[in-house]
Design a protein around this motif. Structure first.
Motif, PDB file in Angstrom:
ATOM      1  N   PRO A 263      -6.966  22.537 -11.776  1.00  0.00           N
ATOM      2  CA  PRO A 263      -6.146  23.387 -10.905  1.00  0.00           C
ATOM      3  C   PRO A 263      -6.755  23.464  -9.497  1.00  0.00           C
ATOM      4  CG  PRO A 263      -6.404  24.414 -13.045  1.00  0.00           C
ATOM      5  CD  PRO A 263      -7.323  23.216 -13.026  1.00  0.00           C
ATOM      6  N   GLY A 264      -5.909  23.297  -8.501  1.00  0.00           N
ATOM      7  CA  GLY A 264      -6.344  23.367  -7.112  1.00  0.00           C
ATOM      8  C   GLY A 264      -6.750  22.034  -6.507  1.00  0.00           C
ATOM      9  N   TYR A 265      -6.930  20.996  -7.320  1.00  0.00           N
ATOM     10  CA  TYR A 265      -7.401  19.706  -6.797  1.00  0.00           C
ATOM     11  C   TYR A 265      -6.405  19.097  -5.810  1.00  0.00           C
ATOM     12  CZ  TYR A 265      -9.480  15.055  -6.641  1.00  0.00           C
ATOM     13  OH  TYR A 265     -10.045  13.877  -6.204  1.00  0.00           O
ATOM     14  N   PHE A 266      -5.130  19.156  -6.128  1.00  0.00           N
ATOM     15  CA  PHE A 266      -4.122  18.568  -5.235  1.00  0.00           C
ATOM     16  C   PHE A 266      -4.172  19.221  -3.857  1.00  0.00           C
ATOM     17  CE2 PHE A 266      -0.025  18.286  -3.197  1.00  0.00           C
ATOM     18  CZ  PHE A 266       0.294  16.941  -3.333  1.00  0.00           C
ATOM     19  N   ASP A 267      -4.124  20.555  -3.818  1.00  0.00           N
ATOM     20  CA  ASP A 267      -4.068  21.259  -2.532  1.00  0.00           C
ATOM     21  C   ASP A 267      -5.385  21.221  -1.765  1.00  0.00           C
ATOM     22  OD1 ASP A 267      -1.344  22.127  -2.541  1.00  0.00           O
ATOM     23  OD2 ASP A 267      -1.876  23.585  -4.075  1.00  0.00           O
ATOM     24  N   LYS A 268      -6.498  21.262  -2.475  1.00  0.00           N
ATOM     25  CA  LYS A 268      -7.801  21.295  -1.802  1.00  0.00           C
ATOM     26  C   LYS A 268      -8.308  19.906  -1.416  1.00  0.00           C
ATOM     27  CE  LYS A 268     -12.423  23.193  -1.976  1.00  0.00           C
ATOM     28  NZ  LYS A 268     -12.388  23.562  -0.583  1.00  0.00           N
ATOM     29  N   ILE A 269      -8.001  18.891  -2.237  1.00  0.00           N
ATOM     30  CA  ILE A 269      -8.586  17.570  -2.024  1.00  0.00           C
ATOM     31  C   ILE A 269      -7.537  16.496  -1.738  1.00  0.00           C
ATOM     32  CG2 ILE A 269      -9.974  15.734  -3.071  1.00  0.00           C
ATOM     33  CD1 ILE A 269     -11.557  18.316  -2.387  1.00  0.00           C
ATOM     34  N   VAL A 270      -6.605  16.321  -2.639  1.00  0.00           N
ATOM     35  CA  VAL A 270      -5.682  15.184  -2.570  1.00  0.00           C
ATOM     36  C   VAL A 270      -4.857  15.172  -1.289  1.00  0.00           C
ATOM     37  CG1 VAL A 270      -3.707  14.069  -3.677  1.00  0.00           C
ATOM     38  CG2 VAL A 270      -5.581  14.929  -5.070  1.00  0.00           C
TER      39      VAL A 270
ATOM     40  N   CYS B 177       0.830  -1.198   0.000  1.00  0.00           N
ATOM     41  CA  CYS B 177       0.000   0.000   0.000  1.00  0.00           C
ATOM     42  C   CYS B 177       0.861   1.244   0.000  1.00  0.00           C
ATOM     43  CB  CYS B 177      -0.882   0.025   1.238  1.00  0.00           C
ATOM     44  SG  CYS B 177      -1.957   1.454   1.351  1.00  0.00           S
ATOM     45  N   SER B 178       0.362   2.261  -0.609  1.00  0.00           N
ATOM     46  CA  SER B 178       1.088   3.508  -0.625  1.00  0.00           C
ATOM     47  C   SER B 178       0.354   4.552   0.170  1.00  0.00           C
ATOM     48  CB  SER B 178       1.228   4.000  -2.054  1.00  0.00           C
ATOM     49  OG  SER B 178      -0.007   4.479  -2.470  1.00  0.00           O
ATOM     50  N   LEU B 179       1.010   5.677   0.322  1.00  0.00           N
ATOM     51  CA  LEU B 179       0.393   6.784   1.017  1.00  0.00           C
ATOM     52  C   LEU B 179      -0.637   7.472   0.176  1.00  0.00           C
ATOM     53  CD1 LEU B 179       0.975   9.798  -0.104  1.00  0.00           C
ATOM     54  CD2 LEU B 179       3.184   9.472   0.891  1.00  0.00           C
ATOM     55  N   PHE B 180      -0.527   7.464  -1.104  1.00  0.00           N
ATOM     56  CA  PHE B 180      -1.206   8.497  -1.833  1.00  0.00           C
ATOM     57  C   PHE B 180      -2.502   8.094  -2.457  1.00  0.00           C
ATOM     58  CE2 PHE B 180      -0.947  12.699  -2.322  1.00  0.00           C
ATOM     59  CZ  PHE B 180      -1.389  13.088  -3.553  1.00  0.00           C
ATOM     60  N   LEU B 181      -3.150   9.026  -3.010  1.00  0.00           N
ATOM     61  CA  LEU B 181      -4.552   8.945  -3.286  1.00  0.00           C
ATOM     62  C   LEU B 181      -4.861   9.016  -4.758  1.00  0.00           C
ATOM     63  CD1 LEU B 181      -5.041  11.688  -0.686  1.00  0.00           C
ATOM     64  CD2 LEU B 181      -5.461   9.309  -0.284  1.00  0.00           C
TER      65      LEU B 181
ATOM     66  N   PHE C 169      -4.765   2.855  -2.178  1.00  0.00           N
ATOM     67  CA  PHE C 169      -4.453   3.963  -1.290  1.00  0.00           C
ATOM     68  C   PHE C 169      -5.388   4.062  -0.096  1.00  0.00           C
ATOM     69  CE2 PHE C 169      -7.550   5.740  -4.151  1.00  0.00           C
ATOM     70  CZ  PHE C 169      -8.260   6.661  -3.410  1.00  0.00           C
ATOM     71  N   LEU C 170      -6.485   3.313  -0.090  1.00  0.00           N
ATOM     72  CA  LEU C 170      -7.427   3.383   1.032  1.00  0.00           C
ATOM     73  C   LEU C 170      -7.747   2.005   1.603  1.00  0.00           C
ATOM     74  CD1 LEU C 170     -10.015   6.086  -0.109  1.00  0.00           C
ATOM     75  CD2 LEU C 170      -8.427   6.216   1.812  1.00  0.00           C
ATOM     76  N   LEU C 171      -6.889   1.057   1.418  1.00  0.00           N
ATOM     77  CA  LEU C 171      -7.196  -0.293   1.860  1.00  0.00           C
ATOM     78  C   LEU C 171      -7.157  -0.432   3.379  1.00  0.00           C
ATOM     79  CD1 LEU C 171      -5.302  -2.217  -0.917  1.00  0.00           C
ATOM     80  CD2 LEU C 171      -7.753  -1.885  -0.727  1.00  0.00           C
ATOM     81  N   TYR C 172      -6.209   0.171   4.033  1.00  0.00           N
ATOM     82  CA  TYR C 172      -6.121   0.051   5.491  1.00  0.00           C
ATOM     83  C   TYR C 172      -7.229   0.830   6.181  1.00  0.00           C
ATOM     84  CZ  TYR C 172      -1.463  -1.600   4.321  1.00  0.00           C
ATOM     85  OH  TYR C 172      -0.406  -2.277   3.785  1.00  0.00           O
ATOM     86  N   ASN C 173      -7.805   1.789   5.496  1.00  0.00           N
ATOM     87  CA  ASN C 173      -8.909   2.551   6.061  1.00  0.00           C
ATOM     88  C   ASN C 173     -10.224   1.786   5.960  1.00  0.00           C
ATOM     89  OD1 ASN C 173      -6.885   4.554   4.671  1.00  0.00           O
ATOM     90  ND2 ASN C 173      -7.740   5.613   6.431  1.00  0.00           N
TER      91      ASN C 173
ATOM     92  N   LEU D 171      -3.787  13.265   4.393  1.00  0.00           N
ATOM     93  CA  LEU D 171      -3.506  13.519   5.804  1.00  0.00           C
ATOM     94  C   LEU D 171      -4.584  12.930   6.701  1.00  0.00           C
ATOM     95  CD1 LEU D 171      -2.182  17.209   5.599  1.00  0.00           C
ATOM     96  CD2 LEU D 171      -0.832  15.096   5.864  1.00  0.00           C
ATOM     97  N   ASN D 172      -5.852  13.078   6.309  1.00  0.00           N
ATOM     98  CA  ASN D 172      -6.957  12.495   7.091  1.00  0.00           C
ATOM     99  C   ASN D 172      -6.889  10.974   7.104  1.00  0.00           C
ATOM    100  OD1 ASN D 172      -8.057  14.985   7.772  1.00  0.00           O
ATOM    101  ND2 ASN D 172      -9.413  15.012   6.000  1.00  0.00           N
ATOM    102  N   ASN D 173      -6.649  10.389   5.937  1.00  0.00           N
ATOM    103  CA  ASN D 173      -6.586   8.931   5.858  1.00  0.00           C
ATOM    104  C   ASN D 173      -5.393   8.383   6.629  1.00  0.00           C
ATOM    105  OD1 ASN D 173      -8.883   8.896   4.251  1.00  0.00           O
ATOM    106  ND2 ASN D 173      -7.695   9.086   2.374  1.00  0.00           N
TER     107      ASN D 173
END
Length: 194
Positions: free
Chosen positions: A142-149, A10-14, A102-106, A154-156
């Motif tokens: 534009p803005g998707y990485f900073d606003k969502i990803v 698993c990786s960190l990213f989304l 990216f969300l398997l452990y969650n 961090l939450n996950n």
């Protein structure tokens, strides 16, 4: 009955490609390990325009970095089908299933079936850089990485950071080094008569 191991890289990213190297790692492991299969969480994303996706009005874009953007029940069902198939085979070989995402452990129902769990971590700047080199369908706006990803990551991560049994690896070190670390670890749990 067969011996099988459900190994999880698993990786960190989304969102579709995690940008930490998980897909590359899984390809290397499938090539190196006998009786190895892979299931990729990315294959279970809903189709663009699906009514179940969350719409982000300020970005005029769908939210791809949350659990409900993925058909997790189907993913679990496919893992269970693989396990049933392996259990019903008459030979006594070991089989390995690599599941990456990216969300398997969650997703708590999956945690009980993993023999090994790995988490490839990269920092925000590396993640942003790698993500900018990828093509997505639909493409990031534009803005998707900073606003969502990144906030979603961090939450996950907050949900899983204290879980026991996860090996955290630096996703910025050489791919070959990561591969060798994980391969050695997996080989340590495969019966020697394999």
């Amino acid at each position: 009955m067969n011996t099988f191991r459900l190994i999880f890289a698993c990786s960190l990213f989304l969102c579709r490609a995690t940008n930490s190297g998980k897909s590359t790692l899984v390809k290397q492991l499938v090539s190196a390990l006998p009786s190895c299969s892979a299931i990729h969480q990315d294959d279970y994303f809903l189709e663009p325009g699906d009514k179940r996706l969350t719409w982000i009005p300020e970005l005029n874009h769908e939210h791809w970095d949350e659990m409900k953007a993925i058909e997790m029940d189907k993913l679990v069902s496919d893992i269970q089908q693989w396990m049933k198939k392996i259990s019903s085979q008459s030979d006594h070989s070991s089989s390995i299933l690599l599941v990456d995402g990216f969300l398997l452990y969650n997703y708590r129902p999956l945690n009980a079936v993993f023999s090994k769990r790995y988490f490839l971590d990269v920092n925000k700047s590396v993640c942003r850089s790698r993500r900018s080199e990828r093509d997505y369908d639909p493409p990031d706006v534009p803005g998707y990485f900073d606003k969502i990803v990144w906030p979603a990551y961090l939450n996950n991560f907050e949900e899983i950071k204290d879980m026991t049994g996860i090996t955290f690896l630096d996703g910025t070190i050489k791919q070959e080094d990561i591969f060798q670390i994980v391969l050695k670890d997996i080989l340590s749990i495969i019966p020697s008569n394999h």
